[in-house]
Design a protein around this motif. Structure first.
Motif: not given
Length: 190
Positions: A148-163, A173-185
């Motif tokens: 499951e994954i959905w789009e979100k935005s915070s402080s002007g930065r878009d990311y994907y959140e999911g489970r 998890f959370e993935i930065d949409s601009a870099t593809g980096i998983i920054y929260d797992w």
């Protein structure tokens, strides 16, 4: 992949770090360059040692060995499963893993990458389907349609959140949409 197998074979056959220790501090242990490019989860182990647990954590986190410091490894249990608690830091985040001693499987993980490092670490923008594929690469046996994954935005930065719930482990998890980096797992045995 070749270096990954050579490195793990060397660790297992040489017994660089003994299994009998309850806590181990490692200083810049040697990993082949590119160790973190493929996941070790497809390789089967029998009663791994603490050095191998550390290698598995580094590989899963895609962290080069020379970026890790303050390494701490302890034997423990999680729900009657003997594990190694593997903790280490980098300049860009803190990492905690629970690795099953019996087979090297990851039964718990928690890490966060500091957002100020995204652009320095590099990467390229990803779509929601590509973000889903990134997660699938980390949990390769999970059916893609269960992520499951959905789009979100915070402080002007878009990311994907999911489970994902797979094999009695709950992943968030959370993935930065601009870099593809998983920054929260987070991965927790249910």
């Amino acid at each position: 992949m070749k270096w990954l197998l050579v490195g793990i074979f060397a660790v297992l056959s040489l017994g660089i770090v003994g299994c009998g220790q309850s806590e181990t501090k490692l200083e810049n242990s040697s990993l082949p360059n590119g160790m973190n490019k493929k996941s070790t989860k497809t390789i089967e182990f029998k009663d791994i040692d603490d050095k191998t647990a550390f290698l598995i954590a580094l590989d899963d986190a895609s962290v080069p060995q020379d970026n890790a410091y303050n390494i701490k490894i302890e034997k423990n249990e999680d729900g009657n499963i003997p594990i190694y608690d593997v903790e280490f830091e980098t300049n860009y985040g803190d990492y905690d893993y629970e690795i099953a001693i019996e087979d090297g499987s990851i039964v718990g993980a928690d890490y966060e990458v500091d957002e100020k490092w995204f652009d320095r670490l590099g990467g390229s923008s990803v779509t929601i389907d590509e973000a889903r594929q990134i997660v699938h690469e980390k949990v390769s046996k999970a059916p893609v349609d269960t992520i499951e994954i959905w789009e979100k935005s915070s402080s002007g930065r878009d990311y994907y959140e999911g489970r994902l719930l797979f094999n009695n482990i709950k992943y968030e998890f959370e993935i930065d949409s601009a870099t593809g980096i998983i920054y929260d797992w987070n991965a927790d045995l249910e």
